[in-house]
Design a protein around this motif. Structure first.
Motif, PDB file in Angstrom:
ATOM      1  N   LEU A  61       7.302   2.372  -2.732  1.00  0.00           N
ATOM      2  CA  LEU A  61       5.862   2.531  -2.931  1.00  0.00           C
ATOM      3  C   LEU A  61       5.403   3.942  -2.550  1.00  0.00           C
ATOM      4  CD1 LEU A  61       3.264   1.175  -3.821  1.00  0.00           C
ATOM      5  CD2 LEU A  61       2.957   0.339  -1.486  1.00  0.00           C
ATOM      6  N   PHE A  62       5.493   4.857  -3.535  1.00  0.00           N
ATOM      7  CA  PHE A  62       5.026   6.221  -3.278  1.00  0.00           C
ATOM      8  C   PHE A  62       3.502   6.264  -3.130  1.00  0.00           C
ATOM      9  CE2 PHE A  62       9.028   7.580  -5.596  1.00  0.00           C
ATOM     10  CZ  PHE A  62       9.633   8.139  -4.485  1.00  0.00           C
ATOM     11  N   GLY A  91      -1.918   0.849  -1.338  1.00  0.00           N
ATOM     12  CA  GLY A  91      -1.080  -0.336  -1.119  1.00  0.00           C
ATOM     13  C   GLY A  91      -1.796  -1.656  -1.351  1.00  0.00           C
ATOM     14  N   GLU A  92      -3.009  -1.769  -0.798  1.00  0.00           N
ATOM     15  CA  GLU A  92      -3.745  -3.038  -0.910  1.00  0.00           C
ATOM     16  C   GLU A  92      -4.013  -3.384  -2.374  1.00  0.00           C
ATOM     17  OE1 GLU A  92      -7.639  -3.488   1.089  1.00  0.00           O
ATOM     18  OE2 GLU A  92      -6.452  -3.009   2.878  1.00  0.00           O
ATOM     19  N   GLU A  93      -4.535  -2.389  -3.096  1.00  0.00           N
ATOM     20  CA  GLU A  93      -4.863  -2.587  -4.519  1.00  0.00           C
ATOM     21  C   GLU A  93      -3.597  -2.957  -5.299  1.00  0.00           C
ATOM     22  OE1 GLU A  93      -6.981   0.753  -6.194  1.00  0.00           O
ATOM     23  OE2 GLU A  93      -6.535   0.185  -8.247  1.00  0.00           O
ATOM     24  N   TRP A 132       9.228  -4.584  -1.758  1.00  0.00           N
ATOM     25  CA  TRP A 132       8.655  -3.235  -1.621  1.00  0.00           C
ATOM     26  C   TRP A 132       9.376  -2.481  -0.513  1.00  0.00           C
ATOM     27  CZ3 TRP A 132       5.418  -1.639  -5.235  1.00  0.00           C
ATOM     28  CH2 TRP A 132       4.622  -2.570  -5.908  1.00  0.00           C
ATOM     29  N   VAL A 133       9.636  -1.197  -0.763  1.00  0.00           N
ATOM     30  CA  VAL A 133      10.089  -0.319   0.321  1.00  0.00           C
ATOM     31  C   VAL A 133       8.923   0.610   0.630  1.00  0.00           C
ATOM     32  CG1 VAL A 133      11.700   1.499   1.016  1.00  0.00           C
ATOM     33  CG2 VAL A 133      12.488  -0.355  -0.487  1.00  0.00           C
ATOM     34  N   VAL A 134       8.500   0.636   1.889  1.00  0.00           N
ATOM     35  CA  VAL A 134       7.466   1.584   2.305  1.00  0.00           C
ATOM     36  C   VAL A 134       8.024   2.478   3.420  1.00  0.00           C
ATOM     37  CG1 VAL A 134       5.448   0.187   1.654  1.00  0.00           C
ATOM     38  CG2 VAL A 134       6.447  -0.096   3.897  1.00  0.00           C
ATOM     39  N   TYR A 135       7.404   3.638   3.600  1.00  0.00           N
ATOM     40  CA  TYR A 135       7.909   4.563   4.634  1.00  0.00           C
ATOM     41  C   TYR A 135       6.798   5.091   5.528  1.00  0.00           C
ATOM     42  CZ  TYR A 135       6.592   7.558   0.738  1.00  0.00           C
ATOM     43  OH  TYR A 135       5.910   8.137  -0.292  1.00  0.00           O
ATOM     44  N   VAL A 136       5.555   4.628   5.310  1.00  0.00           N
ATOM     45  CA  VAL A 136       4.448   4.984   6.196  1.00  0.00           C
ATOM     46  C   VAL A 136       3.799   3.689   6.671  1.00  0.00           C
ATOM     47  CG1 VAL A 136       2.171   6.077   6.329  1.00  0.00           C
ATOM     48  CG2 VAL A 136       3.974   7.172   4.997  1.00  0.00           C
ATOM     49  N   PRO A 137       3.588   3.444   7.942  1.00  0.00           N
ATOM     50  CA  PRO A 137       3.893   4.333   9.069  1.00  0.00           C
ATOM     51  C   PRO A 137       5.369   4.302   9.473  1.00  0.00           C
ATOM     52  CG  PRO A 137       2.825   2.329   9.856  1.00  0.00           C
ATOM     53  CD  PRO A 137       2.903   2.214   8.373  1.00  0.00           C
TER      54      PRO A 137
END
Ligand code: DWN
Ligand code: SAH
Length: 405
Positions: A372-373, A378-380, A395-400
């Motif tokens: 998820l760039f 994210g919410e939307e 999903w892969v996320v990196y923040v936080p």
């Protein structure tokens, strides 16, 4: 050592990303060998506290007739700017013939609300393609870079503004002293300059290093902006944190002594002190955390790929250019990046050259994992993509932090 763009003192670079391409420079294969690279490095000024880039790219190379970012791609951002416009109208616009100016008005996402309310307005937007999209909606727009000269010329042509607005633009302007002179020339004596930008406090706390790229010359804190406005006989009279673009801050600024300073200003200054935004150690810790985040992300993606899973990127953001180039994430790891912007589709991502494909390609053949760039939306996106999760996609996320959801 580089001189601070705000106060001229020498600044200490604390983090180098190496060679980077233009963040929004999506390109075709015939242009791969002509691609432009520069040293992306960020530093902190001990004297005025401004965090900033140490090497700048000519604004003409960034903002032009093919600017890739159309603000109206996000439904939630359109809602946000409606609320921003309502707030300005409710609290700060005079009832009699008000005049609103916006710097960096893009495709008219904010000003369309003033237009619909029949309020006199003007956008100043140098990127012709997005400006034309605003004009097509009926939003008054001039295609120009804002500066002292522009502010003076617009005052003569249109008269003084009651409010001048900006969103995600003031941190893009290396000629910031000239911009503030232009704002003072165009703004009524009792007028307000209200703008919101990604907030340094959020970047430090969330390790959202992907906010660092060519267009973002400055990473504002209340403290550094107070220093800057003081130089121009202006002061910040209110601050309001905003839950958009990964954490932003809205600032209301007037000429000194005209508006009462709200308690929120003092409260947030104290918070910044507690967060250590004025200390070199904070930036050394941030540098280390960014390098750890990079290692974790590369490890995770390599593992996913090694297990034979399909992995695609979601949202060809400017931010993704920093992540992919800094982490060395290329088409060997990411099959393609899905994006809804027609002008990015069919092109390749800057530097690492991952294909950017229409959203339908994601929808029609779900990958096992989506990186998820566009995490700031994210919410939307998660709401919209319930079927992807139900199908078994992750999903892969990196923040936080680097995580699989
Ligand atoms: O400050 C800036 C901000 C406001 O916009 C500029 N310097 C440039 C730009 O930054 P960005 O490209 O990182 O912005 P976004 O809003 O995170 O970009 C979202 C991208 O994701 C767009 O290319 C559209 C795409 N997208 C998508 O494919 N599906 C977005 C949404 C919401 C979606 O559902
Ligand atoms: N305000 C919009 C767009 C942000 S992107 C939003 O929040 O979504 C930054 C915008 O600032 C781009 O449209 C870019 O063309 C514009 N811009 C860059 N330099 C500028 C300058 N000197 N004066 C006015 N606008 C500028």
């Amino acid at each position: 050592m580089t001189a601070c763009l705000i106060c001229g003192a020498p600044i200490n670079p604390f983090l180098s990303f190496g060679k980077m391409p233009i963040a929004n420079g999506f390109l075709l294969p015939e242009n791969f060998n002509k691609e432009f690279f520069f040293d992306l490095q960020v530093g902190h000024c001990q004297k005025c506290q401004m965090v900033q880039l140490t090497e700048l790219v000519d604004p003409g190379m960034l903002f032009h007739e093919n600017y890739a970012y159309f603000s109206s791609i996000s439904v939630r951002m359109a809602r946000h700017f409606k609320q921003f416009a309502d707030y300005v109208q409710d609290y700060y616009l005079p009832k009699k013939n008000p005049f609103v100016v916006e710097i960096g008005s893009n495709d008219g996402i904010m000003l369309q609300n003033f237009m619909q309310a029949g309020i006199r307005h003007l956008g100043i937007e140098p990127s012709t393609n997005v400006a034309n999209a605003a004009i097509a909606k009926g939003v008054n727009t001039v295609v120009r870079f804002f500066s002292e000269e522009t502010g003076e010329a617009l005052r003569k042509e249109f008269g003084a503004a009651d409010v001048i607005l900006g969103a995600n633009v003031i941190c893009h302007l290396p000629n910031i002293h000239s911009v503030l002179q232009g704002i003072k020339a165009l703004l009524k004596d009792e007028g307000l300059f209200i703008f919101e930008e990604p907030y340094l406090g959020d970047i430090v706390q969330k390790i959202s290093y992907d906010q660092i790229y060519d267009e973002h010359v400055f990473y504002f804190s209340l403290n550094s902006l107070s220093w800057l406005f003081n130089e121009h006989d202006m002061e910040i009279v209110d601050v309001l944190p905003q839950n958009v673009h990964g954490g932003s801050m809205r600032y209301a600024v007037g000429r000194k002594g005209v508006w009462p300073v709200k308690p929120a200003v003092h409260e947030h200054l104290a918070e910044e002190k507690a967060l250590g935004l004025g200390e070199a150690d904070t930036y050394e810790r941030l540098r280390q955390a960014i390098h750890r985040s990079k290692e974790q992300l590369v490890y995770l993606l390599t593992e996913i790929k090694g297990q034979g899973h399909r992995l695609v990127g979601y949202g060809a953001t400017s931010k993704s250019t920093t992540v992919t180039n800094f982490c060395g994430i290329g088409p060997d790891l990411i099959e393609f990046i899905s994006d809804t912007t027609p002008g990015k589709q069919g092109k390749y991502s800057p530097g690492v050259h991952i294909p950017v494909l229409p959203y339908e390609r994601f929808k029609e053949n779900y990958p096992n994992y989506a990186l998820l760039f566009a995490w700031n939306h994210g919410e939307e996106i998660m709401d919209k993509e319930e079927d992807f999760r139900a199908w078994g996609g992750k999903w892969v996320v990196y923040v936080p932090q680097v995580t699989v959801i």
